[in-house]
Design a protein around this motif. Structure first.
Motif, PDB file in Angstrom:
ATOM      1  N   ASP A 124       5.114  -2.439   0.110  1.00 56.52           N
ATOM      2  CA  ASP A 124       4.131  -2.818   1.144  1.00 56.52           C
ATOM      3  C   ASP A 124       4.216  -4.302   1.525  1.00 56.52           C
ATOM      4  OD1 ASP A 124       3.223  -3.274  -1.489  1.00 56.52           O
ATOM      5  OD2 ASP A 124       1.121  -3.293  -0.886  1.00 56.52           O
ATOM      6  N   ASN A 126       4.227 -12.597  -5.411  1.00 51.17           N
ATOM      7  CA  ASN A 126       3.980 -13.590  -6.452  1.00 51.17           C
ATOM      8  C   ASN A 126       5.202 -13.591  -7.383  1.00 51.17           C
ATOM      9  OD1 ASN A 126       3.072 -15.127  -8.548  1.00 51.17           O
ATOM     10  ND2 ASN A 126       1.096 -14.099  -8.757  1.00 51.17           N
ATOM     11  N   ALA A 151       6.904  -2.812  -4.946  1.00 50.44           N
ATOM     12  CA  ALA A 151       5.852  -3.253  -3.992  1.00 50.44           C
ATOM     13  C   ALA A 151       6.364  -3.304  -2.553  1.00 50.44           C
ATOM     14  CB  ALA A 151       5.275  -4.611  -4.430  1.00 50.44           C
ATOM     15  N   HIS A 198       5.519  -4.733 -12.805  1.00 54.66           N
ATOM     16  CA  HIS A 198       5.277  -3.932 -11.602  1.00 54.66           C
ATOM     17  C   HIS A 198       6.554  -3.345 -11.012  1.00 54.66           C
ATOM     18  CE1 HIS A 198       6.861  -7.283  -9.235  1.00 54.66           C
ATOM     19  NE2 HIS A 198       6.089  -8.091  -9.927  1.00 54.66           N
ATOM     20  N   GLY A 199       6.342  -2.488  -9.992  1.00 51.44           N
ATOM     21  CA  GLY A 199       7.456  -1.886  -9.277  1.00 51.44           C
ATOM     22  C   GLY A 199       7.826  -2.707  -8.046  1.00 51.44           C
TER      23      GLY A 199
HETATM   24  P1  ATP Z   1       5.958   1.612 -10.153  1.00 56.41           P
HETATM   25  O1  ATP Z   1       5.226   2.913 -10.170  1.00 56.41           O
HETATM   26  O2  ATP Z   1       7.247   1.631  -9.373  1.00 56.41           O
HETATM   27  O3  ATP Z   1       6.063   0.938 -11.494  1.00 56.41           O
HETATM   28  P2  ATP Z   1       3.633   0.116  -9.608  1.00 56.41           P
HETATM   29  O4  ATP Z   1       2.655   1.202  -9.821  1.00 56.41           O
HETATM   30  O5  ATP Z   1       3.725  -0.916 -10.662  1.00 56.41           O
HETATM   31  O6  ATP Z   1       5.081   0.640  -9.270  1.00 56.41           O
HETATM   32  P3  ATP Z   1       3.847  -1.586  -7.325  1.00 56.41           P
HETATM   33  O7  ATP Z   1       4.228  -1.058  -6.007  1.00 56.41           O
HETATM   34  O8  ATP Z   1       4.827  -2.387  -7.980  1.00 56.41           O
HETATM   35  O9  ATP Z   1       3.239  -0.451  -8.179  1.00 56.41           O
HETATM   36  O10 ATP Z   1       2.559  -2.526  -7.222  1.00 56.41           O
HETATM   37  C1  ATP Z   1       1.327  -2.037  -6.720  1.00 56.41           C
HETATM   38  C2  ATP Z   1       0.774  -3.042  -5.719  1.00 56.41           C
HETATM   39  O11 ATP Z   1       0.507  -4.281  -6.382  1.00 56.41           O
HETATM   40  C3  ATP Z   1       1.790  -3.370  -4.647  1.00 56.41           C
HETATM   41  O12 ATP Z   1       1.690  -2.461  -3.599  1.00 56.41           O
HETATM   42  C4  ATP Z   1       1.456  -4.795  -4.270  1.00 56.41           C
HETATM   43  O13 ATP Z   1       0.497  -4.830  -3.262  1.00 56.41           O
HETATM   44  C5  ATP Z   1       0.886  -5.376  -5.555  1.00 56.41           C
HETATM   45  N1  ATP Z   1       1.900  -6.172  -6.261  1.00 56.41           N
HETATM   46  C6  ATP Z   1       2.745  -5.768  -7.248  1.00 56.41           C
HETATM   47  N2  ATP Z   1       3.520  -6.771  -7.639  1.00 56.41           N
HETATM   48  C7  ATP Z   1       3.194  -7.849  -6.901  1.00 56.41           C
HETATM   49  C8  ATP Z   1       3.667  -9.212  -6.832  1.00 56.41           C
HETATM   50  N3  ATP Z   1       4.637  -9.684  -7.635  1.00 56.41           N
HETATM   51  N4  ATP Z   1       3.087 -10.031  -5.944  1.00 56.41           N
HETATM   52  C9  ATP Z   1       2.106  -9.614  -5.136  1.00 56.41           C
HETATM   53  N5  ATP Z   1       1.628  -8.348  -5.149  1.00 56.41           N
HETATM   54  C10 ATP Z   1       2.155  -7.459  -6.006  1.00 56.41           C
END
Ligand code: ATP
Length: 341
Positions: free
Chosen positions: A267, A275, A265, A262-263
């Motif tokens: 929020d 997590n 996050a 993931h990115g």
């Molecule tokens: P990117 O485009 O930068 O790769 P992404 O699309 O993977 O980002 P993120 O912002 O990383 O998006 O994750 C999306 C949502 O998932 C976050 O807004 C968050 O609510 C949830 N999330 C991601 N990682 C975690 C984590 N480790 N623990 C809890 N929630 C998470």
């Protein structure tokens, strides 16, 4: 006793909280086993860009180069200037993203155990975009025989070693991208001939994204190109309960970097709500890679201990909020450390 120097990029958003969790777990391994770590904490990403005018400052690059492996927290808006640059700098050609069902996590299926093996060096990620005129942009998608072959070889080697399913599905869109994905699929087919014991098939990316929802437990190794792999691995992470459980490895011939799928996050950043499992399972992959490359079976054992401790806690319903629990990042981390030794 074996000592490893680990470069730990703290990153942005929830990155620093995840990095602290990883540091605590690696410290616990150092304190309780013959696998020892020297950890250099490094800056990269939005915070570094603001402070030094560079998302990937020189001292960070130097420290990564002198380490045995890199563990990276997620990076924010400047992610492309960090991870894509590092992937190219170290020729980290294989992006390996397991998606696995863990106990007690609300998910589409409880029997998933797959890995996406994504080509990591070309496709549209080269960033070759041009203005054809002031209202039209052309983006180049690069596919080479060499990169296709080495990622296909990696995927088949992975399938041969992983489990009893022994399946590779090559995912592409050769009916539209006739030349680029035509080349990719023909290379995958020629590599498949060298592995007669592995069941080889192909799916178009649209069909694969549907089948990942419909029959996720059917998949073993998904072999695909860079952009499709980025999208399908996020989908696979969600199928098993969310991004918080998703680790990834970027593997080259002589170096490797490990990071959550993931990115940043933003929020939930700074709320002690992330997590840490994604970065801790990435640390587990790092220990397995170190074990493989240095012939150090003890390191792999310590890596498995991380995963076993996470599974043990999940079985008892001890979880972070994203997967239906109530524990904070620090509470969950402390419980993992306690469960490990
Ligand atoms: P990117 O485009 O930068 O790769 P992404 O699309 O993977 O980002 P993120 O912002 O990383 O998006 O994750 C999306 C949502 O998932 C976050 O807004 C968050 O609510 C949830 N999330 C991601 N990682 C975690 C984590 N480790 N623990 C809890 N929630 C998470």
């Amino acid at each position: 006793m074996t000592r490893y120097s680990i470069s730990l990029i703290r990153g942005d958003g929830i990155g620093p909280e995840q990095a602290d969790s990883a540091k605590a777990v690696l410290q616990a391994i150092s304190d309780n086993s013959s696998t020892k770590f020297d950890i250099s904490e490094l800056e990269a990403g939005d915070v570094a860009l603001e402070k030094y005018g560079k998302a990937l400052p020189e001292p960070t690059i130097r420290a990564i180069k002198s380490s045995d492996a890199c563990l990276k927290g997620p990076v924010g808006e400047s992610a492309a200037d960090v991870i894509i640059v590092l992937r190219r700098m170290f020729d980290l050609y294989a992006n390996v993203r397991p998606a696995k069902s863990y106990p007690n996590i609300p998910s589409l299926s409880s029997k998933v155990d797959l890995v996406t093996v994504r080509e990591n060096t070309e496709d549209v990620y080269l960033g070759w975009e041009f203005n054809a005129d002031d209202k039209t942009v052309v983006a180049l998608r690069v596919t080479s025989e060499k990169a296709s072959r080495r990622i296909a070889e990696y995927a088949f080697r992975t399938a041969a070693l992983r489990n009893d399913k022994k399946r590779v599905v090559a995912v592409h869109k050769a009916n539209v991208l006739r030349k680029g994905d035509g080349l990719f699929s023909s290379v995958c087919r020629s590599v498949a001939e060298k592995y007669p014991k592995i069941n080889y098939s192909e799916q178009y990316v649209d069909a694969c994204s549907m089948n990942l929802i419909r029959n996720p437990e059917e998949f073993d190794v998904i072999l695909t190109t860079n952009l499709f792999g980025d999208i399908l691995s996020d989908e696979a992470a969600q199928v098993v309960g969310g991004l918080g459980m998703g680790p990834a490895a970027n593997i080259g011939n002589s170096f490797a970097l490990f990071e959550p799928v993931h990115g940043a996050a933003f929020d939930i950043a700074g709320k002690n709500a992330a997590n840490p499992s994604s970065i801790l399972l990435s640390a587990k992959m790092m220990l397995e890679w170190l074990a493989d490359t240095k012939g150090d079976t003890k390191a792999a054992q310590e890596g498995r201990r991380i995963e076993e401790s996470i599974v043990g806690l999940l079985k008892q319903g001890k979880k972070t909020k994203d997967i239906g629990g109530f524990l904070s990042t620090t509470q969950f981390t402390k419980m993992i450390v306690k469960a490990m030794y």
